[in-house]
Design a protein around this motif. Structure first.
Motif, PDB file in Angstrom:
ATOM      1  N   SER B   7      32.333  48.943  53.007  1.00 49.44           N
ATOM      2  CA  SER B   7      32.290  47.825  52.063  1.00 49.44           C
ATOM      3  C   SER B   7      31.429  48.181  50.857  1.00 49.44           C
ATOM      4  CB  SER B   7      31.751  46.587  52.783  1.00 49.44           C
ATOM      5  OG  SER B   7      31.626  45.524  51.894  1.00 49.44           O
ATOM      6  N   THR B  11      32.638  48.621  47.028  1.00 48.54           N
ATOM      7  CA  THR B  11      32.016  47.802  45.972  1.00 48.54           C
ATOM      8  C   THR B  11      31.536  48.688  44.828  1.00 48.54           C
ATOM      9  OG1 THR B  11      31.289  46.207  47.622  1.00 48.54           O
ATOM     10  CG2 THR B  11      30.233  46.110  45.469  1.00 48.54           C
ATOM     11  N   SER B  14      34.494  50.104  43.016  1.00 49.28           N
ATOM     12  CA  SER B  14      35.121  49.057  42.187  1.00 49.28           C
ATOM     13  C   SER B  14      34.308  48.835  40.928  1.00 49.28           C
ATOM     14  CB  SER B  14      35.227  47.748  42.959  1.00 49.28           C
ATOM     15  OG  SER B  14      35.986  47.920  44.123  1.00 49.28           O
ATOM     16  N   LEU B  15      32.983  48.806  41.097  1.00 45.34           N
ATOM     17  CA  LEU B  15      32.123  48.549  39.942  1.00 45.34           C
ATOM     18  C   LEU B  15      32.271  49.653  38.903  1.00 45.34           C
ATOM     19  CD1 LEU B  15      29.994  46.518  39.029  1.00 45.34           C
ATOM     20  CD2 LEU B  15      28.243  47.993  40.017  1.00 45.34           C
ATOM     21  N   PRO B 207      39.049  42.095  48.969  1.00 40.13           N
ATOM     22  CA  PRO B 207      38.081  43.087  48.490  1.00 40.13           C
ATOM     23  C   PRO B 207      38.474  44.524  48.838  1.00 40.13           C
ATOM     24  CG  PRO B 207      36.923  41.244  49.500  1.00 40.13           C
ATOM     25  CD  PRO B 207      38.382  41.021  49.751  1.00 40.13           C
TER      26      PRO B 207
END
Lengths: 228, 244
Positions: B7, B11, B14-15, B207
């Motif tokens: 996760s 994240t 993705s950022l 997500p």
């Protein structure tokens, strides 16, 4: 003094200053540049200044006369007081038939004969379209014959040509036909885009090796030497 | 534990991707406005403005989606209508530009005659969309997740349909008729942009798929950047160019 009297103002003092007072009489001038850079504006100012001198002006365009007038107004050029003789798609004294070279040639010759006692200025934006619709060799021949005819009179022909829409060979060959060539281009300087002008050649003027900044303002065209 | 690490990785990934994508959109807008400043003719300036506005619009959509939409569906729909209008403005300018670079000056789908009517329909559709969503938001609250699907769909689809129909019909014809290689290149990159935009549709919004969504965003941003760079031929300044 005799040499200066054979030069005709471009309609823009800043451009005159780098051309030693203007375009030579009995010459053909080609303005080359990408779409949207403002090539036609040089034609508008030249036409306006010629009309002010009571020269006989022919504007040959593939657009309608109203479209050209609207575009000219965007450059603060207003033909309302004196208008050129229009060869236009519509709204002109003579309809411009882009697919009929013989008719174009005939019409121009007829108009020239009727106005042979005056100074004649021909401005046109049709060159690129003619080159796209015909073989380049056909247009070279057509333009050569047209210049032979036109130069019998006190005349100047000013034509625009779209950069990017023709092969480099075609552009080079067209430049050979004309007495003067002014090139407008966009340059990338770091993260900036700057429009620059270059006088590739001009009959009767010493070679100008440099590039010039140009911009269009309410006062017209402003030209200054380019310094990096 | 491993799911936490996964996760975290997703994240961070993705950022990074979203920052690169938004940066690319900004760069595309910068070049579009830069080139616009250098052009002199209104049709071509409008086209550059269109590309710049679309680029800015997608930055706006992203921030709206991430920061606002979960709170206020009305703002979301208004922003979406604005961005669609920017896209339509670009299509309008491109079709007009295409006519100028057609040696036969053909007016694709009689656009010069019908464009004001189509703009009127577009504005009416946008206003209708916003009114429908505002009405329902007034009834059941402004949280996006509470609205029925058909309301959300109509809230975003009405004006989009107008743009899609005009774009699908007019732009390919414009590209075929135009002899301007830069316009054609621009429209080709725009087509790539639309393909990636459409490809993002079926991707789930969970997500886990966020990196995919944001990677598609980057691809869209890159296509817009290339489209902006194709607005006009740009030459490099060499030593020869400098005044002696």
């Amino acid at each position: 003094m005799r040499l200066l009297s054979l030069l005709v103002s471009t309609g823009q003092p800043s451009l005159d200053s780098i051309l030693t007072d203007g375009y030579p009489e009995r010459s053909s001038i080609l303005i080359v540049g990408p779409p949207g850079i403002g090539k036609e504006a040089l034609g508008y100012w030249f036409t306006l200044s010629a009309l002010a001198r009571n020269d006989f002006c022919i504007y040959a365009t593939r657009l309608s006369a109203s479209e050209v007038l609207q575009d000219a107004r965007a450059f603060d050029v207003n033909f309302s007081h004196k208008v050129p003789f229009w060869f236009a798609n519509s709204g002109g004294q003579i309809k411009f038939e882009i697919n009929d070279l013989a008719k174009i040639s005939y019409n121009i010759k007829e108009v020239l004969k009727k106005n042979s006692d005056r100074k004649i200025r021909i401005v046109t934006d049709v060159l690129s379209s003619l080159l796209m619709l015909n073989q380049p060799e056909t247009i070279y021949k057509f333009m050569s014959q047209l210049f032979e005819e036109v130069k019998q009179y006190d005349s100047i022909v000013l034509a625009t040509l779209e950069e990017g829409m023709h092969s480099p060979n075609v552009i080079a060959a067209m430049q050979q036909l004309f007495d003067g060539v002014i090139e407008l281009k966009l340059y990338e300087e770091g993260l900036k885009v700057i429009p620059l002008l270059r006088i590739r050649k001009m009959r009767g003027t010493p070679p100008l090796p440099g590039y010039f900044n140009f911009s269009f303002t309410k006062n017209g065209m402003e030209v200054s030497a380019y310094v990096k | 534990m491993s799911s936490d690490i996964l996760s975290l990785v997703l994240t961070v990934l993705s950022l990074i991707i979203v920052l690169v994508a938004e940066g690319t959109y900004s760069y595309a807008a910068y070049w579009a406005f830069n080139i616009r400043r250098a052009l002199a003719v209104r049709i071509y300036r409008n086209q550059a403005l269109g590309v710049g506005l679309v680029s800015l619009g997608f930055i706006l959509i992203f921030f709206d989606y991430v920061l606002v939409s979960s709170f206020n569906i009305v703002i979301f729909v208004v922003i979406q209508a604005l961005v669609t209008a920017m896209f339509f403005f670009f299509i309008d300018s491109a079709v007009l530009d295409g006519r100028m670079s057609d040696p036969l000056l053909r007016d694709t789908i009689h656009w010069r005659r019908i464009r004001l009517w189509v703009w009127a329909i577009f504005v009416a559709a946008s206003v209708a969309s916003i009114c429908i969503v505002v009405y329902y938001a007034g009834l059941i609250g402004r949280n996006l997740s509470l609205l029925p699907f058909w309301v959300s769909f109509i809230g975003s689809a009405l004006e989009v349909v107008v743009v899609v129909i005009v774009g699908i019909i007019a732009l390919p014809m414009t590209a075929v008729r135009s002899r301007d290689p830069y316009l054609r290149k621009q429209l080709a990159w725009l087509a790539g942009f639309v393909v990636f935009l459409a490809a993002g549709g079926p991707v789930p919004t969970s997500p886990t798929y966020a990196p995919v969504v944001f990677a598609l965003q980057f691809a869209m941003a890159f296509c817009l950047y290339k489209s902006a760079r194709s607005l006009a031929p740009l030459n490099k300044i060499s030593k020869e160019t400098e005044l002696k």
